[in-house]
Design an enzyme around this catalytic site. Sequence first.
Site, mmCIF file in Angstrom:
data_model
loop_
_atom_site.group_PDB
_atom_site.id
_atom_site.type_symbol
_atom_site.label_atom_id
_atom_site.label_comp_id
_atom_site.label_asym_id
_atom_site.label_seq_id
_atom_site.Cartn_x
_atom_site.Cartn_y
_atom_site.Cartn_z
ATOM 1 N N HIS A 370 31.938 38.270 47.369
ATOM 2 C CA HIS A 370 33.204 38.780 46.841
ATOM 3 C C HIS A 370 34.379 37.899 47.255
ATOM 4 O O HIS A 370 34.606 37.661 48.436
ATOM 5 C CB HIS A 370 33.412 40.206 47.356
ATOM 6 C CG HIS A 370 34.635 40.874 46.825
ATOM 7 N ND1 HIS A 370 35.528 41.522 47.637
ATOM 8 C CD2 HIS A 370 35.096 41.013 45.556
ATOM 9 C CE1 HIS A 370 36.502 42.035 46.895
ATOM 10 N NE2 HIS A 370 36.258 41.729 45.634
ATOM 11 N N ARG A 371 35.092 37.395 46.252
ATOM 12 C CA ARG A 371 36.231 36.494 46.472
ATOM 13 C C ARG A 371 35.837 35.311 47.345
ATOM 14 O O ARG A 371 36.629 34.829 48.165
ATOM 15 C CB ARG A 371 37.427 37.247 47.067
ATOM 16 C CG ARG A 371 37.904 38.395 46.195
ATOM 17 C CD ARG A 371 39.070 39.159 46.785
ATOM 18 N NE ARG A 371 39.297 40.405 46.047
ATOM 19 C CZ ARG A 371 40.182 41.340 46.371
ATOM 20 N NH1 ARG A 371 40.929 41.173 47.454
ATOM 21 N NH2 ARG A 371 40.316 42.424 45.649
ATOM 22 N N GLU A 397 32.089 35.068 43.670
ATOM 23 C CA GLU A 397 32.985 35.748 42.738
ATOM 24 C C GLU A 397 34.415 35.359 43.093
ATOM 25 O O GLU A 397 34.842 35.510 44.245
ATOM 26 C CB GLU A 397 32.796 37.265 42.849
ATOM 27 C CG GLU A 397 33.570 38.079 41.821
ATOM 28 C CD GLU A 397 34.935 38.512 42.315
ATOM 29 O OE1 GLU A 397 35.767 38.887 41.468
ATOM 30 O OE2 GLU A 397 35.179 38.471 43.537
ATOM 31 N N ASP A 399 38.743 34.923 41.604
ATOM 32 C CA ASP A 399 39.756 35.409 40.665
ATOM 33 C C ASP A 399 40.701 34.255 40.337
ATOM 34 O O ASP A 399 41.090 33.488 41.235
ATOM 35 C CB ASP A 399 40.557 36.552 41.288
ATOM 36 C CG ASP A 399 39.668 37.653 41.842
ATOM 37 O OD1 ASP A 399 39.179 38.460 41.043
ATOM 38 O OD2 ASP A 399 39.460 37.682 43.074
ATOM 39 N N HIS A 412 43.873 36.614 43.617
ATOM 40 C CA HIS A 412 43.556 37.947 43.128
ATOM 41 C C HIS A 412 44.816 38.722 42.764
ATOM 42 O O HIS A 412 44.937 39.242 41.655
ATOM 43 C CB HIS A 412 42.761 38.736 44.178
ATOM 44 C CG HIS A 412 42.426 40.134 43.762
ATOM 45 N ND1 HIS A 412 43.276 41.206 43.988
ATOM 46 C CD2 HIS A 412 41.342 40.649 43.124
ATOM 47 C CE1 HIS A 412 42.735 42.303 43.505
ATOM 48 N NE2 HIS A 412 41.562 41.999 42.976
ATOM 49 N N GLU A 471 36.546 35.596 37.447
ATOM 50 C CA GLU A 471 37.243 36.739 36.851
ATOM 51 C C GLU A 471 38.658 36.330 36.460
ATOM 52 O O GLU A 471 39.467 35.929 37.308
ATOM 53 C CB GLU A 471 37.298 37.925 37.811
ATOM 54 C CG GLU A 471 38.009 39.117 37.192
ATOM 55 C CD GLU A 471 37.950 40.388 38.012
ATOM 56 O OE1 GLU A 471 38.608 41.372 37.624
ATOM 57 O OE2 GLU A 471 37.255 40.396 39.045
ATOM 58 N N LYS A 473 42.225 37.183 35.499
ATOM 59 C CA LYS A 473 43.159 38.287 35.672
ATOM 60 C C LYS A 473 44.205 38.302 34.558
ATOM 61 O O LYS A 473 44.668 37.249 34.105
ATOM 62 C CB LYS A 473 43.869 38.173 37.031
ATOM 63 C CG LYS A 473 42.966 38.365 38.236
ATOM 64 C CD LYS A 473 42.470 39.798 38.301
ATOM 65 C CE LYS A 473 41.657 40.061 39.554
ATOM 66 N NZ LYS A 473 41.165 41.438 39.619
ATOM 67 N N ASP A 587 31.192 41.707 50.297
ATOM 68 C CA ASP A 587 31.836 40.854 51.299
ATOM 69 C C ASP A 587 30.835 40.423 52.365
ATOM 70 O O ASP A 587 31.158 39.598 53.212
ATOM 71 C CB ASP A 587 32.989 41.615 51.980
ATOM 72 C CG ASP A 587 34.148 41.870 51.035
ATOM 73 O OD1 ASP A 587 34.488 40.960 50.266
ATOM 74 O OD2 ASP A 587 34.696 42.987 51.051
#
Length: 615
Positions: A370-371, A397, A399, A412, A471, A473, A587
């Site tokens: 995550h991120r 992943e 953003d 993000h 992703e 945004k 995470d």
Amino acid sequence: MRKKAVKNAGMIRIYLNMAWKLLQKNLLSIVIFETVYRLFSSQLVSRLANAAINFSLKQLGTSYMTSENFNKIMLHPLTLLLIFGILLVFFFCMLFEIYAVMAALEASWKRKRISVPVMMLAGGRGAAQFVRARPWTWFFYMAASFPYLWLHSSYSAIRSMKLLQVSLTKIFNAFPAYWIPVVLTILLVAFSFVFSYTIPFRCMMTEKEKNTHLRVRQTLEKRVLRELGINVSFQVMIFLITWVLYLIFGTAVVAYAKLVKTPSTVVSTVIVYGDWVKSTMSLIGGAFGLVGSITYLYLIFIRSSRKGYQKSRTTKKPSSKLVRTFCGPVTAVVLTIAMLAGETVYLVYAMRATRAEATASSQYISVSAHRGGARKAPENTMSAIKYAVDSMSDYAEIDVQETSDGEIVLMHDTNLKRTTGLNASIWTLTYDEISQLDAGVRFNKKFRGEQIPKLEEVIAYAKGKINLNIEVKYNGHNQNIVKKVVKIIEDNDFVDQCVLTSMNYNFLRQAKKINPDIKTGYTMKMSYGGLEDMDAADFFSVKYTYITESFVEHAHSLGKEVCAWTLNYQGDMQRMVNCGVDNIITDDPELVRKVILGTTDRNPGFVSLLGYALK
């Protein structure tokens, strides 16, 4: 003060003794009725609600509901009308239950036995009579008594019904300050506590409203506060007993898993059967709460003076031969056994459909950091991407957003304050200005000087090392961002090593139009309804709390994969493994990998397992 407390404690003991004597006579019938009726009515209302929402979605020209179109769909006149219809059914079911329990209590008061079919007959007849006598107000009477009578069912209902959960969250967030809905809720429950004292008078007698209110005032005169205190004590006692039963059942599940199951399936077994414990306790707690509340209110009623009251017609003996046969002892036993057998078959079938033995899905479950790896390094930075590679994650992943001069960077939030300390929107700054910011020191001093990277830099590093979940945004200031992101992907020959996701479905359409070979995923906080018309999405990235086994099966039947986000708790990870998801965003990718392989916490302690069962 001490004498008053002793006196109140004595009154509570008196009420408890009276309640037990009242329930004891027909306890078995009440238990069987509640077991059968609660399961039936909950299934009826939930299935009608699902059908109503799906019908509304179809009529509005869409097959799915997400957080983005939630308000538009739920506030549409057709949806509101259907919701009102569901509430009518629900409140009638509640009224039916009240009359059935009242009939059992009345029979006990007269020292008579009552069978389950007779309770159902009394429930139906009484509810129909109540509605006929008050065609325009019965709904509001039930709505006013609902917070009190369903006090012990509310939490589990909100937790299990995600659509209701989202609706209440939206309503809560609509207020300018959090304390306003809290105060309003407290006032609503307090009003319902007081109003509910009128319920047995309205149900058991056919009197004018002014006479009902007069009798209630006379009955509670000079002891309103004492009775409210006793009432609250009743509710606290019911709550404590319910939670003790919950703890006992959860402990039994853990003991069974530890003694019978293999180490690799202990956690999975506890989680799956723990869900059944929660569902069971939801029904038991709700039934216990309503029966206890009605019993208390009935005790208030029988202590009042009935002089001048006109008895309800529900107390009359059955008139027709068919009804007398239905109420006969042999028929009652046969019908009761048939109802219990039918629900037992249903429960066994439902339990067999769950997968308590799962340690991993039948296919490979990929892991996304995550991120990049937000727990081990500053999110959406090169250090995070490097951690994702080192942890052997399948995807990182990330953003992406657009600067004022058109550069695509990893970020993000729309505002830079949380990660860099600068209170400014990303679309107001150029990349040169953003590159001067420190995106690492707020996470840990050892990351001081960490920059916000461009998408090109991340792709250049990731190529051949790790896949990217990019992703895109939407912030209202980046209408052309998809075109720029796709160009970067194509220019770096990265189409086969990435997926493009977004909460904005139009972004996915744009990406597919530019390059159909790019795999796309629709990111959703919630999903309700069909998924058939979402052709621009190759997979669905859904918040894990809204993912069920049936949702995954439906998506797979359409040839779509399911990605779950964002999981950091081992029990939730195991739950998603049981559901058969295709990708888990986390995470803590190392922990997810161990859960998937069944190599972590192979012999967890009893307390840890109990936490899984009760969470």
